[in-house]
Motif scaffolding. Structure first.
Motif, short mmCIF file in Angstrom:
data_model
loop_
_atom_site.label_atom_id
_atom_site.label_comp_id
_atom_site.label_asym_id
_atom_site.label_seq_id
_atom_site.Cartn_x
_atom_site.Cartn_y
_atom_site.Cartn_z
N LEU A 48 -0.84 -6.84 -4.81
CA LEU A 48 -0.62 -8.19 -4.20
C LEU A 48 0.77 -8.51 -3.26
CD1 LEU A 48 -3.11 -10.15 -5.98
CD2 LEU A 48 -2.86 -9.02 -3.96
N GLU A 49 1.45 -8.19 -4.50
CA GLU A 49 2.95 -8.38 -4.15
C GLU A 49 3.83 -7.29 -3.68
OE1 GLU A 49 4.52 -9.93 -8.71
OE2 GLU A 49 5.11 -7.78 -7.64
N SER A 50 3.09 -6.30 -2.94
CA SER A 50 3.31 -5.30 -2.33
C SER A 50 3.60 -5.52 -0.72
CB SER A 50 3.00 -4.05 -1.91
OG SER A 50 1.81 -3.38 -2.18
N VAL A 51 2.19 -6.82 -0.86
CA VAL A 51 1.78 -7.05 0.66
C VAL A 51 2.20 -8.21 1.14
CG1 VAL A 51 -0.20 -5.08 1.33
CG2 VAL A 51 -0.28 -7.53 -0.43
N GLY A 52 3.82 -8.83 0.13
CA GLY A 52 3.89 -10.56 0.49
C GLY A 52 2.59 -11.37 0.10
#
Length: 628
Positions: free
Chosen positions: A181-185
């Motif tokens: 989730l963090e990797s896709v903002g």
């Protein structure tokens, strides 16, 4: 045996040991995925593979089929730079859209909700594979999804962040969800909290020698490689997190110093611990080590061990005629399974395909294969932190693991016979044998028999381990637990030492507090052939051979050598064991010249036929070896 899908021709010039190349790994992934997708629901949200359901039910099992095969597809496609010869990405995209449309609904496609581990836990396990699959294929799948599908997928995945994992490696499942989730903002305080909590727990579980406990107890097993090392380093590799790579990479390197020795020359991993139906997932630590560079092995040795494990299972019937991975070890084997095992559970073997993240021009695939660690001279390696002793013999390529530190009892649990676990409680495991079933006579076990009830070993207290040139030792103690009847006899305990030297295993036990009328038995390795020897050196008065008709994961029917003795008070017992494949192995008695017990049953001195001497003492435990 042959697999029901086409494999490339062997390449014995590049891979003289296994014949396998990167093309073989790709072909196996493609064949397994194509076979599994024949069982998909119309929109592809669930892969309902045939077989008995797990305790979580068929809907959760169907999600498991989607998620675990998606993991294999992710490694396969990402490692090929987005090439998707089987059109898998469209299938997984449609399945994601259908599964997240109305989560929790009892219809053909909807995924189950992610709840607490003790309520409906399995979907949390699968959320990590879904997240990792999306992370690996982001440019070709996630970035092309409609915004509402992305939102629905996020909402479903967030169930892993707001519910309670099991108190072990499960905390790495919300960790991977948060990483994606963090990797896709789409990160926030919940994702940061999930990552921080998992990393905090990993620090408390790290015990040294490259080994983590799987939770707050002392469970050391294959989850080290296919979970506890794999997820943090995958996160670091995929997100470019240099700080975490620097923290966890050296631990993986140290882990592989010992773990890479736990594969036999035939490719088999040591048969030890739970979830063994994941099979060649055991090579995941080797794969991520090669991909990240955190490995002590050369590329050729890494590929030889990993490809050896893959081929070992393919050659022995792990894949059914329908192209599916069966529930078992070689082929189907019920005793290998746990309650949570369902038809798609074996597809955690997909983690072995992490090696495909190394591109085709990487030395992992271009360097010639080199011998596996178990194919060189005889080796003994002591691992004091987990309380394990690894012993390999180059003549037959068999690896033995002597267990003096790993159990399956959680810190808050007492000791009762129902906690006994054949996959942890036996004193030794190997790449050539498996433990007998609980319904049969236990192999590699010292039992105290009181009133007709034989004891089991539950909680194992490590007492140390060490090594010298060509030899090593490990020690532990436990309280014998009985069923039926009271859980234990007051004051009764067993202190145990294993000394490994070449092909020999010196097994010394000091039983303290044995009540009047007690009887003690010691068993050896379980095999069908006469490759298992066990000789009493001191204290033992009887010997025979018993049968285990239910067999093991290796053989349908086995024999076990056994020693027996009467006991009262404190007794010191010494035996010599050997596991090998040579039919003309000399009798064990010829290996020892003299045995002397001294210091009030606290010390035994074994003089070997070549004049070498091994001394084992107790209270405190001390082991010395002098000579050749």
């Amino acid at each position: 045996m042959t697999v029901p899908f086409e494999l490339p021709e062997e390449n014995r010039e590049l891979s003289p040991y296994t014949g396998y190349t990167r093309a073989h790994w790709e072909a196996v992934a493609d064949g397994l995925l194509e076979a599994a997708w024949r069982w998909a629901t119309p929109e592809g949200a669930l892969l309902d593979l045939p077989g008995r359901p797990s305790v979580s039910g068929v809907r959760s099992d169907g999600l498991e089929g989607y998620a675990r095969t998606f993991l294999a597809a992710g490694f396969r496609i990402a490692g090929s730079g987005g090439k998707d010869p089987g059109g898998l990405l469209d299938r997984y995209a449609r399945g994601l859209a259908a599964g997240t449309r109305t989560p929790g609904r009892d219809d053909t496609e909807s995924w189950p909700l992610i709840l607490d581990h003790h309520v409906q836990g399995q979907p949390m396990v699968e959320s990590a594979s879904v997240a990792l699959g999306l992370m690996l294929t982001r440019p070709w799948l996630w970035d092309r999804l409609d915004g509402d599908v992305q939102d629905r997928a996020e909402q479903w995945l967030r169930g892993a962040l707001t519910h309670v994992p099991a108190p072990n490696n499960w905390y790495l499942f919300p960790f991977m969800v948060a990483s994606f989730l963090e990797s896709v903002g789409r990160g926030d305080h919940s994702t940061r909290g999930a990552r921080a909590r998992a990393l905090e727990l990993l620090e408390t579980w790290y015990r040294g020698d490259g080994w983590y406990a799987d939770g707050d107890g002392r469970a050391f097993d294959h989850y080290n490689g296919w979970a506890l090392h794999l997820y943090p380093l995958l996160h670091a590799q995929l997100t470019g997190d240099a700080e975490l790579s620097a923290r966890f990479g050296p631990r993986l390197r140290q882990h592989l110093e010992g773990f890479s020795l736990m594969f036999g020359a035939d490719g088999a991993p040591v048969h030890f611990g739970r979830s063994l139906t994941y099979r060649f997932a055991a090579s995941a630590a080797l794969g991520i080590g090669a991909v990240t560079g955190h490995t002590p092995l050369t590329p050729g040795a890494s590929r030889r061990v990993a490809s050896g494990a893959l081929r070992y299972f393919l050659d022995r019937g792990a894949v059914t005629g329908d192209g599916l991975l069966s529930l078992g070890w070689h082929g189907p084997h019920a005793a290998t399974l746990q309650r949570y095992s369902g038809p798609a559970s074996p597809y955690w073997a997909s983690k072995g395909f992490v090696a495909l993240l190394a591109p085709e021009d990487d030395p992992l695939w271009t360097a010639p294969e080199e011998p596996a660690p178990s194919e060189g001279p005889d080796r003994v390696l002591a691992l004091p932190a987990p309380g394990l002793l690894i012993q390999s013999t180059g003549a037959d390529g068999i690896v033995r693991l002597h267990n003096h530190g790993s159990d399956h009892v959680r810190p808050h649990e007492g000791e009762t016979a129902d906690l006994a676990d054949a996959l942890y409680g036996r004193s030794a495991y190997s790449t050539h044998t498996g433990p007998t079933s609980p319904a049969n006579v236990p192999d590699n076990h010292l039992a105290v028999e009181v009133g007709g009830a034989a004891s089991v070993r539950c909680r194992i207290r490590a007492l140390g381990a060490g090594q010298g040139e060509g030899w090593g030792w490990a020690a532990s103690w436990h309280r014998p637990v009985f069923a039926p009847g009271p859980p234990m006899v007051p004051g009764l305990r067993v202190q145990s030492v294993t000394v490994a030297l070449g092909r020999f295993e010196l097994r010394v036990h000091r039983v303290v507090g044995a009540p009047a009328g007690a009887r003690i038995s010691q068993t050896g390795w379980a095999t069908r052939a006469h490759g298992s020897q066990l000789a009493g050196l001191s204290g033992w008065t009887g010997s025979d051979e018993v049968r285990a008709p239910q067999g093991t994961a290796y053989e349908p029917w086995v024999r076990i050598p056994r020693l027996t003795a009467d006991a009262e008070g404190t007794v010191l017992l010494t035996a010599l064991a050997c596991l090998g494949t040579a039919p003309s192995t000399p009798p064990l008695a010829a290996a020892v010249r003299d045995v002397t017990v001294s210091d009030g049953d606290r010390e035994v001195t074994v003089t070997w036929s070549d004049g070498a001497r091994t001394v084992v003492g107790f209270e405190p435990v001390r082991v010395t070896h002098e000579g050749t």
